[in-house]
Write a protein that holds these residues in place. Structure first.
Motif, PDB file in Angstrom:
ATOM      1  N   ASN A  29       0.798  -1.217   0.000  1.00 10.20           N
ATOM      2  CA  ASN A  29       0.000   0.000   0.000  1.00 10.20           C
ATOM      3  C   ASN A  29       0.834   1.273   0.000  1.00 10.20           C
ATOM      4  O   ASN A  29       0.277   2.379  -0.009  1.00 10.20           O
ATOM      5  CB  ASN A  29      -0.960  -0.004   1.187  1.00 10.20           C
ATOM      6  CG  ASN A  29      -2.018  -1.068   1.031  1.00 10.20           C
ATOM      7  OD1 ASN A  29      -2.436  -1.377  -0.074  1.00 10.20           O
ATOM      8  ND2 ASN A  29      -2.444  -1.642   2.137  1.00 10.20           N
ATOM      9  N   ARG A  71      -7.557   1.777  -6.437  1.00 10.19           N
ATOM     10  CA  ARG A  71      -6.925   0.868  -5.480  1.00 10.19           C
ATOM     11  C   ARG A  71      -7.656   0.944  -4.154  1.00 10.19           C
ATOM     12  O   ARG A  71      -8.245   1.978  -3.810  1.00 10.19           O
ATOM     13  CB  ARG A  71      -5.445   1.190  -5.300  1.00 10.19           C
ATOM     14  CG  ARG A  71      -5.147   2.474  -4.584  1.00 10.19           C
ATOM     15  CD  ARG A  71      -3.643   2.779  -4.634  1.00 10.19           C
ATOM     16  NE  ARG A  71      -2.831   1.712  -4.089  1.00 10.19           N
ATOM     17  CZ  ARG A  71      -1.499   1.622  -4.249  1.00 10.19           C
ATOM     18  NH1 ARG A  71      -0.869   2.549  -4.952  1.00 10.19           N
ATOM     19  NH2 ARG A  71      -0.807   0.630  -3.715  1.00 10.19           N
ATOM     20  N   GLY A  73      -6.970   0.332  -0.084  1.00  9.84           N
ATOM     21  CA  GLY A  73      -5.885   0.223   0.882  1.00  9.84           C
ATOM     22  C   GLY A  73      -5.965  -1.019   1.741  1.00  9.84           C
ATOM     23  O   GLY A  73      -4.952  -1.561   2.154  1.00  9.84           O
ATOM     24  N   ASN A  76      -5.034  -4.667  -0.477  1.00 10.70           N
ATOM     25  CA  ASN A  76      -3.811  -4.816  -1.286  1.00 10.70           C
ATOM     26  C   ASN A  76      -4.127  -5.080  -2.747  1.00 10.70           C
ATOM     27  O   ASN A  76      -3.511  -5.946  -3.378  1.00 10.70           O
ATOM     28  CB  ASN A  76      -2.950  -5.965  -0.736  1.00 10.70           C
ATOM     29  CG  ASN A  76      -2.091  -5.517   0.416  1.00 10.70           C
ATOM     30  OD1 ASN A  76      -2.334  -4.481   1.029  1.00 10.70           O
ATOM     31  ND2 ASN A  76      -1.084  -6.298   0.718  1.00 10.70           N
TER      32      ASN A  76
END
Length: 126
Positions: A29, A71, A73, A76
């Motif tokens: 991350n 994405r 956090g 992953n």
């Protein structure tokens, strides 16, 4: 870090796919992440990059509007949402990681990324 890309497959033109890239490292991350693709006989092509905290994204001009990088956090995972797919999008898609953090710039060259997934094949039929 090991990267695992998934979500590829066969889709008709105009359809959508969502690719995912999962990293094994505890520091995943903190990495800058990107997606590239490579069609047979062609060089690997940059698609999009996202900063470690998801506050910045950068897209290749030809990918803007149809592709979205994101994405999470907690999981992953970095995803690439691909819409309005065309036969020219047929390629093997790779995720890549750069341990560096950037304040303004997001890398877009293959040599700037240290870690690569194995790729996932996307085939778009006409």
């Amino acid at each position: 870090v090991q990267l695992q890309a998934s979500g590829g497959g066969l889709v008709q033109a105009g359809g959508s796919l969502r690719l995912a890239c999962t990293g094994t490292s505890e520091t995943f991350n903190t990495y800058t992440m990107a997606w590239f693709r490579q069609a047979p006989g062609k060089e690997r092509e940059f698609i999009a990059a996202i900063s470690w905290n998801a506050d910045k994204m950068y897209y290749a001009d030809s990918m803007k509007g149809r592709f979205t990088i994101s994405r999470t956090g907690t999981e992953n995972t970095v995803t690439l949402q691909m819409n309005s797919l065309k036969p020219d999008d047929t390629a093997k898609y790779y995720c890549a990681a750069d341990p560096s953090r950037y304040s303004d710039y997001l890398p877009r060259m293959t040599r700037e990324y240290d870690y690569w997934g194995q790729g996932t094949q996307v085939t778009v039929s006409s």
